[in-house]
Design an enzyme around this catalytic site. Structure first.
Site, PDB file in Angstrom:
ATOM      1  N   ASP A 130       0.949  -1.058   0.105  1.00 47.41           N
ATOM      2  CA  ASP A 130       0.140  -0.048   0.082  1.00 47.41           C
ATOM      3  C   ASP A 130       0.730   1.172   0.123  1.00 47.41           C
ATOM      4  OD1 ASP A 130      -2.625   1.477   0.135  1.00 47.41           O
ATOM      5  OD2 ASP A 130      -2.822   1.009   2.136  1.00 47.41           O
ATOM      6  N   HIS A 131       0.272   2.321   0.043  1.00 42.12           N
ATOM      7  CA  HIS A 131       0.862   3.747  -0.002  1.00 42.12           C
ATOM      8  C   HIS A 131       2.283   3.758   0.140  1.00 42.12           C
ATOM      9  CE1 HIS A 131      -2.696   5.980  -0.301  1.00 42.12           C
ATOM     10  NE2 HIS A 131      -3.428   5.048   0.642  1.00 42.12           N
TER      11      HIS A 131
ATOM     12  N   HIS B 174      -8.994   9.511   3.863  1.00 34.87           N
ATOM     13  CA  HIS B 174      -8.689   8.470   5.057  1.00 34.87           C
ATOM     14  C   HIS B 174      -8.970   8.954   6.371  1.00 34.87           C
ATOM     15  CE1 HIS B 174      -5.152   7.818   2.012  1.00 34.87           C
ATOM     16  NE2 HIS B 174      -6.073   6.554   1.983  1.00 34.87           N
TER      17      HIS B 174
END
Length: 340
Positions: free
Chosen positions: A95-96, A212
């Site tokens: 992820d990120h 988020h």
């Protein structure tokens, strides 16, 4: 084949797009949360994506060295073994990853998979994410071009985030404002840089008001119709309908109607993290509060091993998270849609 081969991963994404459903992309931070994710997917009869963020990888690497690559590789290797016991297919994803962590995370992992492929083996991960949302779009796409070329050599799919998602994720934060909406011009520039598949397959995290973090329904202004506008604009300019495989970030607090519209417009992957963290932790808190005198040595007593044994409350945590994964699969229409 519980861990998808590159060919099967492509098939999974194609099936999701054609069937207008999306895979839960579940962030894990331990062997226990990995089992919870796999269990939930199996109970929902849904394939899915297991992912590790930079913060998750650092945590997995141990607090002595906090080595992200060690943590990610260790859990990925573990997943390749234990996933065999679950009757679903999953892809492994990171992820990120912002610019300042590429050299310590994604680039080394790409090399590991590239070396594996060169030796006739399968890549360790099936996709990696480059989060260039904090950079200007020119720099973002320039790095994306370089990473996509490397991903192709490793038989891996790249995920790119071209415009900001609001809120905070692993130390990368963006204000919640009008910049959280991707424009057709952003899409055109992405196609110019990365192509429409001929340079390698990529997933696109476009912004349509995503944030988020923890939000109640209605507190985040999502505009999933933007995804359709991007698909139409690119189709009119390049002649390819539904060109993008979209990723839905920051989905906590989204309504079913918003999720459904996003699925109709090409979302094939939705990140699920915040809600699962709570679903994992809530049963642990309940256990500790109900068994206060047993989990602590209060007033000189010895406590009760049967209630402070991590296996006891850990089982409840796994069950709680797995149950929430089932809900996510149902919401994303992937439940019952596993590859036979």
């Amino acid at each position: 084949m519980p861990i998808a081969t590159p060919e099967v991963y492509n098939e999974m994404l194609d099936r999701a797009k054609a069937g207008k459903f999306a895979y839960p992309a579940i962030n894990v931070t331990s062997s226990q949360t990995l089992h919870a994710a796999l269990r939930g997917l199996a109970e929902a009869e849904s394939d899915g994506i297991i992912q590790i963020s930079t913060g998750g990888a650092e945590f997995l690497g141990g607090q002595y060295s906090k080595d992200m690559v060690t943590g990610a590789v260790a859990l990925a290797e573990f997943a390749h073994i234990v996933a065999e016991k679950y009757p679903v297919t999953v892809a492994l994803h990171t992820d990120h990853c912002p610019k300042d962590k590429l050299d310590a995370y994604v680039r080394p992992l790409l090399k590991i998979s590239r070396d594996r492929v060169a030796a006739g083996r399968l890549p360790l991960f099936q996709s990696h994410m480059w989060d260039g949302s904090a950079e200007n779009l020119n720099d973002n796409l320039a790095i994306a071009q370089e990473l996509l070329a490397e991903a192709v050599k490793a038989n891996i799919i790249l995920e790119v985030e071209i415009t900001p998602t609001g809120g905070e994720e692993d130390g990368v934060s963006h204000e919640i404002n009008d910049s959280l909406y991707t424009t057709p011009d952003d899409a055109f520039r992405t196609v110019e840089a990365l192509g429409l598949g001929e340079k390698g397959r990529y997933l696109l995290a476009a912004s349509f008001g995503n944030v988020h973090g923890v939000y109640k329904p209605g507190n985040v202004v999502l505009r999933p119709e933007i995804l359709k506008e991007l698909q139409v604009a690119v189709a009119e300019k390049h002649g390819k309908a539904n060109a993008f495989d979209f990723v839905f970030h920051g989905g906590s607090g989204s309504t079913i109607e918003e999720i459904n519209e996003a699925l109709e417009n090409g979302v094939v992957k939705m990140n699920i993290d915040t809600d699962l963290q709570y679903a994992f932790t809530r049963p642990v808190a309940d256990h500790m509060l109900r068994n206060y005198d047993g989990v602590l040595k209060v007033d000189g007593e010895v406590g009760n091993k049967k209630v402070y044994d991590p296996r006891v409350w850990g089982k409840s945590a796994e069950a709680g998270m797995a149950a929430r994964v089932v809900v996510a699969a149902e919401n994303l229409r992937s439940a019952g849609n596993k590859i036979k």
